[in-house]
Design an enzyme around this catalytic site. Structure first.
Site, PDB file in Angstrom:
ATOM      1  CE  LYS A  54      -4.336   0.910   2.351  1.00  0.00           C
ATOM      2  NZ  LYS A  54      -5.065   0.633   3.708  1.00  0.00           N
TER       3      LYS A  54
HETATM    4  C1  E4P Z   1      -8.330   0.972   4.141  1.00  0.00           C
HETATM    5  O1  E4P Z   1      -7.534   0.644   2.979  1.00  0.00           O
HETATM    6  C2  E4P Z   1      -8.383   2.356   4.622  1.00  0.00           C
HETATM    7  O2  E4P Z   1      -7.082   2.530   5.036  1.00  0.00           O
HETATM    8  C3  E4P Z   1      -9.469   2.456   5.416  1.00  0.00           C
HETATM    9  O3  E4P Z   1     -10.610   1.755   4.823  1.00  0.00           O
HETATM   10  C4  E4P Z   1      -9.695   3.656   6.091  1.00  0.00           C
HETATM   11  O4  E4P Z   1     -11.072   3.758   6.714  1.00  0.00           O
HETATM   12  P1  E4P Z   1     -11.156   4.943   7.852  1.00  0.00           P
HETATM   13  O5  E4P Z   1     -11.609   6.069   7.006  1.00  0.00           O
HETATM   14  O6  E4P Z   1     -12.469   4.471   8.607  1.00  0.00           O
HETATM   15  O7  E4P Z   1     -10.029   4.959   8.829  1.00  0.00           O
END
Ligand code: E4P
Length: 218
Positions: A87
């Site tokens: 990522k």
């Molecule tokens: C996933 O890859 C993201 O980091 C995550 O869904 C962010 O979610 P949030 O906005 O609830 O922190």
């Protein structure tokens, strides 16, 4: 549409995996911190445990924000297990890193996406997944699901291979709306996945069936 779970909790990952409908896992530094996992060695060991639990793509996020640092971390993360998808944040150095990693055959999930223009950059760089943050867009009174629809449309018109991974999912209706909008993947907390089961008529219907069965057996 694939369903990923958005957590670093092994208990939650196992619970979702037991349902038989789980296709992968996404994590981020905040989710790792929530589980109290400290130090890069422990974080890498935790990613391995997740990979050994779920047979699907597991997103592991870099901490570095410079090109060389991201490349170094990405190679280590990709070496942990074949199912790791690295990522990378949607910043100029990140897009450059995604392009280089794609050339090396390392799969990437381009994170922190909030616009269609950014999503075009990620696709051009060859990202495996693009992660638009639906809930965080809704939080500022914009339309997160509309962005999923727009990116899915652009990717289809342009024949981009990058998959749309709807992230920051906050409720079961987000899942349904992202499915309608053309998302390839949704990543959600366990509570949101479990929310898909909820319907009062299912509970009432089951209660009645069982009551009638027991009455008939008396
Ligand atoms: C996933 O890859 C993201 O980091 C995550 O869904 C962010 O979610 P949030 O906005 O609830 O922190």
């Amino acid at each position: 549409m694939k369903i990923f779970i958005d957590t670093a909790s092994l208990n939650e990952i196992c619970e979702a995996n037991d349902l038989g409908i789980l296709d992968g896992v996404t994590t981020n530094p905040s989710l790792m911190a929530k589980e109290g996992i400290k130090g890069l060695d422990n974080i890498y060991a935790h990613y391995l445990k997740i990979c050994e639990t779920v047979d699907g793509d597991i997103s592991a996020e870099v901490i570095a924000t410079d090109y060389d640092g991201m490349m170094r971390e990405a190679r280590i993360l990709a070496g942990i297990h074949n199912n790791i998808v690295v990522k990378i944040p949607l910043i100029p150095a990140g897009i450059k890193a995604i392009h280089s990693l794609t050339t090396e055959g390392i799969r990437t999930n381009c994170t922190l996406n909030f616009s269609a223009g950014q999503a075009i950059l990620a696709a051009k760089a060859g990202a495996t997944y693009i992660s638009p943050f639906v809930g965080r867009i809704d939080d500022i009174n914009w339309d997160g699901v509309a962005l999923i629809e727009q990116i899915s449309r652009i990717y289809a018109i342009q024949d981009f291979d990058t998959e749309v991974l709807a992230a920051s999912i906050r409720n079961p209706m987000h899942i349904v709306q992202c499915a309608e909008a053309g998302a390839d993947v949704v990543t959600c907390p366990l509570s949101t996945i479990m929310g898909l089961f909820k319907h009062p008529l299912t509970d009432i219907g089951l209660e009645r069936f069982l009551a009638d069965y027991h009455k008939s057996q008396a």
